[in-house]
Design a protein around this motif. Structure first.
Motif, short mmCIF file in Angstrom:
data_model
loop_
_atom_site.label_atom_id
_atom_site.label_comp_id
_atom_site.label_asym_id
_atom_site.label_seq_id
_atom_site.Cartn_x
_atom_site.Cartn_y
_atom_site.Cartn_z
N ASP A 199 4.54 -17.00 29.01
CA ASP A 199 5.79 -17.16 28.24
C ASP A 199 6.22 -18.62 28.22
N TRP A 200 6.20 -19.25 29.39
CA TRP A 200 6.61 -20.65 29.50
C TRP A 200 5.67 -21.54 28.70
N ALA A 201 4.36 -21.35 28.84
CA ALA A 201 3.38 -22.19 28.14
C ALA A 201 3.53 -22.09 26.63
N VAL A 202 3.73 -20.87 26.14
CA VAL A 202 3.83 -20.64 24.70
C VAL A 202 5.21 -21.04 24.18
N ASP A 203 6.25 -20.53 24.81
CA ASP A 203 7.61 -20.74 24.29
C ASP A 203 8.16 -22.14 24.56
N ASP A 204 7.99 -22.62 25.78
CA ASP A 204 8.59 -23.90 26.16
C ASP A 204 7.68 -25.09 25.90
N ARG A 205 6.39 -24.91 26.08
CA ARG A 205 5.46 -26.03 25.97
C ARG A 205 4.66 -26.03 24.68
N GLY A 206 4.80 -25.00 23.87
CA GLY A 206 4.15 -24.99 22.57
C GLY A 206 2.64 -24.81 22.59
N MET A 207 2.12 -24.20 23.64
CA MET A 207 0.68 -23.95 23.69
C MET A 207 0.29 -22.98 22.57
N HIS A 208 -0.80 -23.27 21.92
CA HIS A 208 -1.31 -22.44 20.83
C HIS A 208 -2.28 -21.37 21.33
N ARG A 209 -3.02 -21.68 22.39
CA ARG A 209 -4.09 -20.81 22.86
C ARG A 209 -4.10 -20.82 24.39
N VAL A 210 -4.15 -19.63 24.98
CA VAL A 210 -4.26 -19.49 26.43
C VAL A 210 -5.58 -18.78 26.70
N GLU A 211 -6.42 -19.40 27.52
CA GLU A 211 -7.73 -18.85 27.84
C GLU A 211 -7.75 -18.26 29.25
N TRP A 212 -8.69 -17.33 29.42
CA TRP A 212 -8.95 -16.68 30.72
C TRP A 212 -10.46 -16.65 30.88
N HIS A 213 -10.98 -17.29 31.92
CA HIS A 213 -12.42 -17.30 32.19
C HIS A 213 -12.66 -16.51 33.47
N ALA A 214 -13.64 -15.62 33.45
CA ALA A 214 -13.94 -14.82 34.65
C ALA A 214 -15.41 -14.42 34.66
N ALA A 215 -15.97 -14.35 35.84
CA ALA A 215 -17.33 -13.85 36.00
C ALA A 215 -17.39 -12.42 35.47
N SER A 216 -18.46 -12.09 34.77
CA SER A 216 -18.60 -10.75 34.19
C SER A 216 -18.54 -9.65 35.25
N ARG A 217 -18.94 -9.96 36.46
CA ARG A 217 -18.90 -8.96 37.54
C ARG A 217 -17.51 -8.81 38.16
N ASN A 218 -16.61 -9.71 37.83
CA ASN A 218 -15.26 -9.67 38.40
C ASN A 218 -14.38 -8.73 37.56
N THR A 219 -14.61 -7.45 37.72
CA THR A 219 -13.93 -6.46 36.87
C THR A 219 -12.42 -6.47 37.04
N ALA A 220 -11.92 -6.76 38.23
CA ALA A 220 -10.46 -6.80 38.42
C ALA A 220 -9.85 -7.90 37.56
N SER A 221 -10.48 -9.06 37.50
CA SER A 221 -9.96 -10.16 36.69
C SER A 221 -10.05 -9.82 35.21
N LEU A 222 -11.15 -9.22 34.78
CA LEU A 222 -11.30 -8.85 33.38
C LEU A 222 -10.27 -7.80 32.97
N LYS A 223 -9.98 -6.86 33.87
CA LYS A 223 -8.95 -5.85 33.57
C LYS A 223 -7.57 -6.49 33.47
N ALA A 224 -7.31 -7.51 34.28
CA ALA A 224 -6.02 -8.21 34.19
C ALA A 224 -5.89 -8.89 32.84
N ALA A 225 -6.95 -9.55 32.40
CA ALA A 225 -6.92 -10.20 31.08
C ALA A 225 -6.65 -9.17 29.98
#
Length: 188
Positions: free
Chosen positions: A119-145
């Motif tokens: 919210d802060w990055a998009v609304d306050d700082r004007g970020m256009h794109r937020v990325e999430w990088h995770a190892a394919s085996r890291n299912t918990a991280s992928l589910k969070a994304a």
């Protein structure tokens, strides 16, 4: 500095700064094997000075407006964190990430904290794109994304070498307009 409540369960989001080095090291020691299964985050922090160096590196990134580190506290104990590994204001692109020790998993802490930061990055700082990088085996991280509404864009095959094993890394992203539209729909 700030302490942002993340709900009624005693969870807080706060800056993670150099003066937290001892607490940060104790947290890493409690969860080191779990935290470093897929990423090297904190692996080199084996004593207070090396823990402080990690925190200082992120303090320097914050000072340069190119990254930041935020801790997750549960009932006063540091149990994980979220970070902007990359924060590129010129291009409007940032990469958010997370880590937790085992005792803090399954509580929605990462999801709640990431919502605040995105919210802060998009609304306050004007970020256009937020990325999430995770190892394919890291299912918990992928589910969070996925829970956060990110879209899986692709896989960088065997792009990361960690503990002698080549890992595929998935790239997920959310665009500001999609993030804002999803918030509007969830408010109704």
């Amino acid at each position: 500095m700030y302490a942002k409540s993340l709900g009624d369960d005693g969870a807080e989001l706060r800056p993670l700064e150099t003066w937290h080095a001892e607490e940060f090291l104790a947290h890493l020691d409690r969860g080191r094997d779990f935290i470093t299964r897929y990423i090297p985050f904190g692996a080199n922090a084996t004593e207070v000075d090396s823990a402080r160096e990690i925190l200082k590196r992120y303090a320097d990134l914050r000072g340069a407006d190119s990254g930041s580190l935020h801790g997750l506290w549960l009932d006063g104990t540091l149990v994980g964190g979220v970070l902007f590994r990359i924060f590129d204001t010129a291009n409007g692109v940032c990469e958010i990430g997370c880590w937790l020790e085992p005792a803090a998993t399954g509580r929605g802490l990462v999801t709640r904290a990431c919502r605040v930061l995105i919210d802060w990055a998009v609304d306050d700082r004007g970020m256009h794109r937020v990325e999430w990088h995770a190892a394919s085996r890291n299912t918990a991280s992928l589910k969070a994304a996925e829970r956060l509404g990110f879209t899986r864009e692709g896989v960088q095959r065997e792009s990361s070498l960690w503990r002698g094993v080549r890992q595929d890394v998935e790239i997920w992203a959310v665009l500001a307009r999609d993030w804002q539209a999803a918030r509007v729909h969830s408010d109704h």
